[in-house]
Write an enzyme that holds these catalytic residues in place. Structure first.
Site, short mmCIF file in Angstrom:
data_model
loop_
_atom_site.label_atom_id
_atom_site.label_comp_id
_atom_site.label_asym_id
_atom_site.label_seq_id
_atom_site.Cartn_x
_atom_site.Cartn_y
_atom_site.Cartn_z
N CYS A 176 0.81 -1.22 0.00
CA CYS A 176 0.00 0.00 0.00
C CYS A 176 0.85 1.27 0.00
O CYS A 176 0.34 2.35 -0.31
CB CYS A 176 -0.94 0.00 1.19
SG CYS A 176 -2.02 -1.43 1.24
N HIS B 44 -3.19 7.24 2.61
CA HIS B 44 -3.65 5.95 2.11
C HIS B 44 -5.04 5.67 2.68
O HIS B 44 -5.27 5.81 3.88
CB HIS B 44 -2.65 4.87 2.53
CG HIS B 44 -3.11 3.48 2.28
ND1 HIS B 44 -3.67 3.08 1.08
CD2 HIS B 44 -3.11 2.37 3.08
CE1 HIS B 44 -3.98 1.81 1.16
NE2 HIS B 44 -3.67 1.36 2.36
N ASN C 81 -10.12 -0.11 0.14
CA ASN C 81 -8.66 -0.02 0.10
C ASN C 81 -8.15 -0.65 -1.20
O ASN C 81 -8.16 -1.87 -1.34
CB ASN C 81 -8.09 -0.74 1.33
CG ASN C 81 -6.58 -0.74 1.38
OD1 ASN C 81 -5.92 -0.39 0.42
ND2 ASN C 81 -6.03 -1.13 2.52
O1 UT7 Z 1 -3.37 -1.09 3.80
C1 UT7 Z 1 -3.33 -1.58 5.09
C2 UT7 Z 1 -4.36 -2.65 5.16
N1 UT7 Z 1 -4.81 -3.04 6.44
C3 UT7 Z 1 -5.51 -2.26 7.29
O2 UT7 Z 1 -5.70 -1.11 7.11
C4 UT7 Z 1 -6.08 -2.95 8.48
C5 UT7 Z 1 -6.20 -2.07 9.68
N2 UT7 Z 1 -7.13 -2.68 10.64
C6 UT7 Z 1 -8.45 -2.48 10.53
O3 UT7 Z 1 -8.93 -1.78 9.67
C7 UT7 Z 1 -9.32 -3.11 11.58
O4 UT7 Z 1 -8.51 -3.78 12.53
C8 UT7 Z 1 -10.38 -4.10 11.00
C9 UT7 Z 1 -11.44 -3.33 10.24
C10 UT7 Z 1 -9.72 -5.12 10.10
C11 UT7 Z 1 -11.06 -4.84 12.15
O5 UT7 Z 1 -11.67 -3.90 13.02
P1 UT7 Z 1 -11.43 -4.01 14.60
O6 UT7 Z 1 -12.21 -2.94 15.21
O7 UT7 Z 1 -9.93 -4.02 14.84
O8 UT7 Z 1 -12.09 -5.40 14.92
P2 UT7 Z 1 -11.45 -6.69 15.64
O9 UT7 Z 1 -10.48 -7.36 14.74
O10 UT7 Z 1 -10.99 -6.28 17.01
O11 UT7 Z 1 -12.71 -7.60 15.82
C12 UT7 Z 1 -13.79 -7.27 16.67
C13 UT7 Z 1 -14.88 -8.31 16.50
C14 UT7 Z 1 -14.36 -9.75 16.59
O12 UT7 Z 1 -15.35 -10.51 17.21
P3 UT7 Z 1 -15.26 -10.89 18.76
O13 UT7 Z 1 -13.98 -11.67 18.88
O14 UT7 Z 1 -15.24 -9.59 19.50
O15 UT7 Z 1 -16.49 -11.70 18.98
C15 UT7 Z 1 -14.24 -10.15 15.14
O16 UT7 Z 1 -14.35 -11.55 14.96
O17 UT7 Z 1 -15.46 -8.18 15.20
C16 UT7 Z 1 -15.41 -9.46 14.54
N3 UT7 Z 1 -15.28 -9.21 13.12
C17 UT7 Z 1 -16.33 -8.97 12.32
N4 UT7 Z 1 -17.64 -8.90 12.58
C18 UT7 Z 1 -18.46 -8.62 11.54
C19 UT7 Z 1 -14.15 -9.15 12.37
N5 UT7 Z 1 -14.45 -8.87 11.10
C20 UT7 Z 1 -15.80 -8.77 11.04
C21 UT7 Z 1 -16.70 -8.49 10.00
N6 UT7 Z 1 -18.02 -8.42 10.29
N7 UT7 Z 1 -16.30 -8.27 8.73
#
Ligand code: UT7
Length: 319
Positions: A111, A246, A276
């Site tokens: 990225c 980005h 993204n």
């Molecule tokens: O170019 C660089 C590319 N990468 C990035 O920019 C990634 C940066 N990170 C992020 O954008 C965020 O970390 C995410 C959007 C990927 C995830 O958001 P988060 O607020 O960090 O969520 P999390 O990983 O802490 O997950 C919270 C909950 C989990 O469930 P439990 O364990 O609390 O029950 C996940 O399993 O949300 C769940 N979860 C989802 N739920 C619904 C994870 N993905 C999803 C989803 N829909 N798509």
């Protein structure tokens, strides 16, 4: 000598996948995706390849610049999702636009790739090596995604953006680049061509990510690198017209603006529509801003990218 932007272009595939479409494929919802990322839709390539999209974006940038393709000295394409390892996408772009005198090569820093390519172009121009450089960011992320992994498939889209730079006397671009290979496992996609002799498979693998790890890294490192280029330029935050970051996650951009104590209105965003697109997010956004006539000669633009590697980079330049 500095590279001035003479033209911009972008291309996104017409096929749109919205959050509701995704919620029929994995256990997610429009509400969750919008709240956690700011993304509503993404454009997904069907027949379009990375080099096709790169060529379309490049062609628009060249047309706008009114510079003849034969005058282009160098084509740099930032991509990590080209349909071919070789020939490089830059050579496909050369063919598409008829830039018969250009050299060309691809550059991969995920990225962060577009910012690194832009800085490479500026370095060549300021050293007097090349005068006219076409810089492209193009990605088909949809080919690298595991569409059953809700942690990643909601985040990405496909597209390309391009900027045509021509050297002019006066001015300077301020740049910074960093990487941290110790954190390489935070965001990976293995080469599809790595044969696993034991399992007798071709080793195909999809994007895997420690989402929270990448989130924290971005929120910490992007403000630091913004300060770093401002220090180089002896400029203050208020002197920057736009922070073009980005486009990965709205919450990352909000957190960066907050850390810098700077109004969010100076951080343009379009991730709601395109998600993204990796190396393509920044040039697609620049092209949109240019089309809306938001960018005027003399304005100060600070671009910052971050991503797999981990890598991060920035450039402060005058439009
Ligand atoms: O170019 C660089 C590319 N990468 C990035 O920019 C990634 C940066 N990170 C992020 O954008 C965020 O970390 C995410 C959007 C990927 C995830 O958001 P988060 O607020 O960090 O969520 P999390 O990983 O802490 O997950 C919270 C909950 C989990 O469930 P439990 O364990 O609390 O029950 C996940 O399993 O949300 C769940 N979860 C989802 N739920 C619904 C994870 N993905 C999803 C989803 N829909 N798509």
């Amino acid at each position: 000598m500095i590279g001035k932007v003479y033209g911009t272009g972008s291309y996104v595939p017409p096929h749109v996948m919205d959050n509701d479409d995704l919620s029929r494929m994995v256990d997610t919802s429009d509400e969750w995706i919008r709240e956690r990322t700011g993304i509503s839709r993404r454009h997904i390539a069907k027949a379009e390849t990375t080099s096709y999209m790169a060529g379309e974006a490049a062609w628009k940038a060249v047309e706008q610049s009114r510079i003849a393709p034969a005058e282009i000295d160098l084509i740099l394409v930032a991509t990590s999702s080209s349909e071919t390892i070789f020939p490089c996408t830059a050579c496909e772009v050369q063919k598409r636009i008829g830039a018969v005198n250009a050299a060309g090569y691809d550059l991969n820093a995920a990225c962060t790739g577009f910012v690194h390519a832009f800085n490479t172009a500026q370095a060549y121009i300021s050293a007097g090596i090349y005068r006219t450089v076409l810089v492209v960011g193009a990605e088909s992320m949809s080919n690298m995604i595991d569409w059953s992994d809700r942690g990643t498939c909601i985040l990405f889209g496909d597209g390309a953006g391009a900027v045509l730079l021509r050297g002019e006397e006066g001015g300077k671009a301020f740049m910074a680049a960093h990487s941290d290979g110790e954190k390489s496992q935070a965001l990976t996609s293995l080469s599809r061509h790595r044969r696993d002799w034991e399992k007798e498979t071709d080793g195909a693998s999809y994007v895997r990510m420690d989402g929270q790890g990448v989130f924290k890294f971005a929120v910490r490192k992007v403000p630091e690198i913004i300060e770093e280029v401002l220090d180089q330029a002896h400029m203050e935050l208020d002197e920057v017209d736009y922070f073009v970051l980005h486009q990965a996650n709205r919450r990352i951009i909000e957190a960066v603006a907050k850390r810098l104590n700077t109004d969010l209105s100076r951080f343009p965003m379009n991730l709601e529509e395109y998600a993204n697109t990796s190396a393509a997010t920044i040039p697609i956004l620049l092209d949109e801003m240019n089309e809306k006539e938001l960018l005027q000669r003399g304005q100060k633009v600070l671009m910052a990218g971050f991503g797999a590697g981990l890598t991060w980079g920035a450039c402060l330049f005058e439009w």
